[in-house]
Design a protein around this motif. Sequence first.
Motif, PDB file in Angstrom:
ATOM      1  N   GLU A  20       1.729 -32.415  22.197  1.00 29.97           N
ATOM      2  CA  GLU A  20       1.633 -31.142  22.904  1.00 29.97           C
ATOM      3  C   GLU A  20       2.463 -31.164  24.195  1.00 29.97           C
ATOM      4  OE1 GLU A  20      -2.830 -29.606  21.728  1.00 29.97           O
ATOM      5  OE2 GLU A  20      -2.651 -31.324  23.099  1.00 29.97           O
ATOM      6  N   ILE A  21       2.455 -32.305  24.877  1.00 31.59           N
ATOM      7  CA  ILE A  21       3.266 -32.441  26.088  1.00 31.59           C
ATOM      8  C   ILE A  21       4.744 -32.290  25.741  1.00 31.59           C
ATOM      9  CG2 ILE A  21       4.008 -34.043  27.896  1.00 31.59           C
ATOM     10  CD1 ILE A  21       1.118 -35.169  27.845  1.00 31.59           C
ATOM     11  N   ALA A  22       5.161 -32.912  24.644  1.00 33.69           N
ATOM     12  CA  ALA A  22       6.552 -32.802  24.210  1.00 33.69           C
ATOM     13  C   ALA A  22       6.908 -31.342  23.922  1.00 33.69           C
ATOM     14  CB  ALA A  22       6.778 -33.666  22.972  1.00 33.69           C
ATOM     15  N   ASP A  23       5.971 -30.623  23.330  1.00 33.31           N
ATOM     16  CA  ASP A  23       6.196 -29.210  23.039  1.00 33.31           C
ATOM     17  C   ASP A  23       6.351 -28.413  24.336  1.00 33.31           C
ATOM     18  OD1 ASP A  23       6.445 -26.962  21.363  1.00 33.31           O
ATOM     19  OD2 ASP A  23       4.322 -26.491  21.590  1.00 33.31           O
ATOM     20  N   VAL A  24       5.508 -28.674  25.325  1.00 33.42           N
ATOM     21  CA  VAL A  24       5.579 -27.977  26.605  1.00 33.42           C
ATOM     22  C   VAL A  24       6.884 -28.290  27.322  1.00 33.42           C
ATOM     23  CG1 VAL A  24       4.573 -27.864  28.931  1.00 33.42           C
ATOM     24  CG2 VAL A  24       3.083 -27.817  26.932  1.00 33.42           C
ATOM     25  N   MET A  25       7.283 -29.564  27.305  1.00 31.82           N
ATOM     26  CA  MET A  25       8.449 -30.003  28.058  1.00 31.82           C
ATOM     27  C   MET A  25       9.760 -29.838  27.292  1.00 31.82           C
ATOM     28  SD  MET A  25       6.887 -33.272  30.060  1.00 31.82           S
ATOM     29  CE  MET A  25       8.249 -33.375  31.212  1.00 31.82           C
ATOM     30  N   GLY A  26       9.656 -29.501  26.016  1.00 29.87           N
ATOM     31  CA  GLY A  26      10.867 -29.302  25.224  1.00 29.87           C
ATOM     32  C   GLY A  26      11.605 -30.594  24.918  1.00 29.87           C
ATOM     33  N   CYS A  27      10.844 -31.638  24.622  1.00 31.31           N
ATOM     34  CA  CYS A  27      11.459 -32.927  24.308  1.00 31.31           C
ATOM     35  C   CYS A  27      10.725 -33.546  23.120  1.00 31.31           C
ATOM     36  CB  CYS A  27      11.404 -33.865  25.522  1.00 31.31           C
ATOM     37  SG  CYS A  27       9.747 -34.321  26.052  1.00 31.31           S
ATOM     38  N   LYS A  28      11.131 -34.738  22.730  1.00 29.05           N
ATOM     39  CA  LYS A  28      10.477 -35.436  21.628  1.00 29.05           C
ATOM     40  C   LYS A  28       9.234 -36.150  22.145  1.00 29.05           C
ATOM     41  CE  LYS A  28      14.703 -36.054  19.125  1.00 29.05           C
ATOM     42  NZ  LYS A  28      14.856 -35.924  17.769  1.00 29.05           N
ATOM     43  N   GLU A  29       8.326 -36.441  21.231  1.00 22.95           N
ATOM     44  CA  GLU A  29       7.068 -37.091  21.599  1.00 22.95           C
ATOM     45  C   GLU A  29       7.307 -38.440  22.271  1.00 22.95           C
ATOM     46  OE1 GLU A  29       2.906 -38.644  19.580  1.00 22.95           O
ATOM     47  OE2 GLU A  29       4.217 -37.322  18.426  1.00 22.95           O
ATOM     48  N   LEU A  30       8.265 -39.200  21.768  1.00 24.42           N
ATOM     49  CA  LEU A  30       8.571 -40.502  22.365  1.00 24.42           C
ATOM     50  C   LEU A  30       9.016 -40.344  23.813  1.00 24.42           C
ATOM     51  CD1 LEU A  30       8.843 -43.546  22.068  1.00 24.42           C
ATOM     52  CD2 LEU A  30      11.163 -43.183  21.216  1.00 24.42           C
ATOM     53  N   ARG A  31       9.818 -39.336  24.089  1.00 25.55           N
ATOM     54  CA  ARG A  31      10.273 -39.078  25.457  1.00 25.55           C
ATOM     55  C   ARG A  31       9.084 -38.731  26.362  1.00 25.55           C
ATOM     56  NH1 ARG A  31      13.288 -39.607  29.740  1.00 25.55           N
ATOM     57  NH2 ARG A  31      13.915 -37.720  30.792  1.00 25.55           N
ATOM     58  N   ALA A  32       8.134 -37.951  25.839  1.00 24.63           N
ATOM     59  CA  ALA A  32       6.936 -37.606  26.613  1.00 24.63           C
ATOM     60  C   ALA A  32       6.131 -38.857  26.941  1.00 24.63           C
ATOM     61  CB  ALA A  32       6.084 -36.600  25.848  1.00 24.63           C
ATOM     62  N   ARG A  33       6.012 -39.768  25.982  1.00 24.96           N
ATOM     63  CA  ARG A  33       5.295 -41.027  26.226  1.00 24.96           C
ATOM     64  C   ARG A  33       5.995 -41.857  27.295  1.00 24.96           C
ATOM     65  NH1 ARG A  33       1.452 -42.589  22.442  1.00 24.96           N
ATOM     66  NH2 ARG A  33       1.358 -41.237  20.621  1.00 24.96           N
ATOM     67  N   VAL A  34       7.311 -41.965  27.178  1.00 23.11           N
ATOM     68  CA  VAL A  34       8.086 -42.751  28.138  1.00 23.11           C
ATOM     69  C   VAL A  34       7.951 -42.152  29.535  1.00 23.11           C
ATOM     70  CG1 VAL A  34      10.438 -43.381  28.817  1.00 23.11           C
ATOM     71  CG2 VAL A  34       9.705 -43.685  26.449  1.00 23.11           C
ATOM     72  N   LEU A  35       8.065 -40.833  29.637  1.00 20.36           N
ATOM     73  CA  LEU A  35       7.922 -40.173  30.934  1.00 20.36           C
ATOM     74  C   LEU A  35       6.543 -40.419  31.537  1.00 20.36           C
ATOM     75  CD1 LEU A  35       9.694 -36.724  30.436  1.00 20.36           C
ATOM     76  CD2 LEU A  35      10.337 -38.537  32.027  1.00 20.36           C
ATOM     77  N   PHE A  36       5.513 -40.363  30.683  1.00 19.22           N
ATOM     78  CA  PHE A  36       4.161 -40.587  31.188  1.00 19.22           C
ATOM     79  C   PHE A  36       4.001 -42.001  31.740  1.00 19.22           C
ATOM     80  CE2 PHE A  36      -0.189 -42.143  30.457  1.00 19.22           C
ATOM     81  CZ  PHE A  36      -0.863 -41.308  31.330  1.00 19.22           C
ATOM     82  N   PHE A  37       4.474 -42.981  31.022  1.00 18.06           N
ATOM     83  CA  PHE A  37       4.324 -44.350  31.490  1.00 18.06           C
ATOM     84  C   PHE A  37       5.188 -44.628  32.723  1.00 18.06           C
ATOM     85  CE2 PHE A  37       2.721 -44.724  27.128  1.00 18.06           C
ATOM     86  CZ  PHE A  37       1.444 -45.173  27.439  1.00 18.06           C
ATOM     87  N   ARG A  38       6.355 -44.024  32.797  1.00 18.05           N
ATOM     88  CA  ARG A  38       7.178 -44.159  34.003  1.00 18.05           C
ATOM     89  C   ARG A  38       6.511 -43.472  35.190  1.00 18.05           C
ATOM     90  NH1 ARG A  38      13.263 -43.069  31.635  1.00 18.05           N
ATOM     91  NH2 ARG A  38      13.460 -45.079  30.580  1.00 18.05           N
ATOM     92  N   ALA A  39       5.949 -42.321  34.948  1.00 17.72           N
ATOM     93  CA  ALA A  39       5.258 -41.581  36.019  1.00 17.72           C
ATOM     94  C   ALA A  39       4.048 -42.364  36.509  1.00 17.72           C
ATOM     95  CB  ALA A  39       4.834 -40.207  35.516  1.00 17.72           C
TER      96      ALA A  39
END
Length: 183
Positions: free
Chosen positions: A157-176
């Motif tokens: 769902e985060i990937a859908d909101v941010m307009g990216c792939k699910e893996l990118r959303a996971r990476v962004l979350f862990f970096r954040a």
Amino acid sequence: MDTENGFAQLVRQAQLGDRISLDRLAEGARQRLYAYIYRLTLNHDLAQDLLQETLLKMVESIKELEHPDRFWSWLFRTALGTVQHYYRDLAREQAVEFSSVSRKRLSDYLSEDHDDGLNRAIRKELSETIVDAMARLRLTYRNVLMLRCFEQLSFAEIADVMGCKELRARVLFFRARHSLSRQ
């Protein structure tokens, strides 16, 4: 109106031109959307302004929503775009400042529901530290943390909101998360 199906039904009715459903939809989304925008901006007045702008965009383009069951993803994406446009226009995305009034309001909000004075003081100090650390994060990091931790959205769902792939959303979350812990 707490259920996803209830919101999807309101969206369908609003798309057919039912003004009452549109009003109920906007009112039902107002509080959750305000919390999301406020956590991104950390400024009460700015959050109010951007909330109104986002709700206006929702009303204007509700008929274009193809999947009513994805209402929240669509609305969060709209709100994120509104926030990003604001900071892009003002060239402030990297250095989001918020007023001492907003800082105090958030601090007071986070320190509620405690009877013990010592508990309240500790929680207030911790909340101020967290607010300061969040203010130093990039908007993208703050966004992914808010969606995951406060809105409890899945990475899909985060990937859908941010307009990216699910893996990118996971990476962004862990970096954040890592960046926040460093702060």
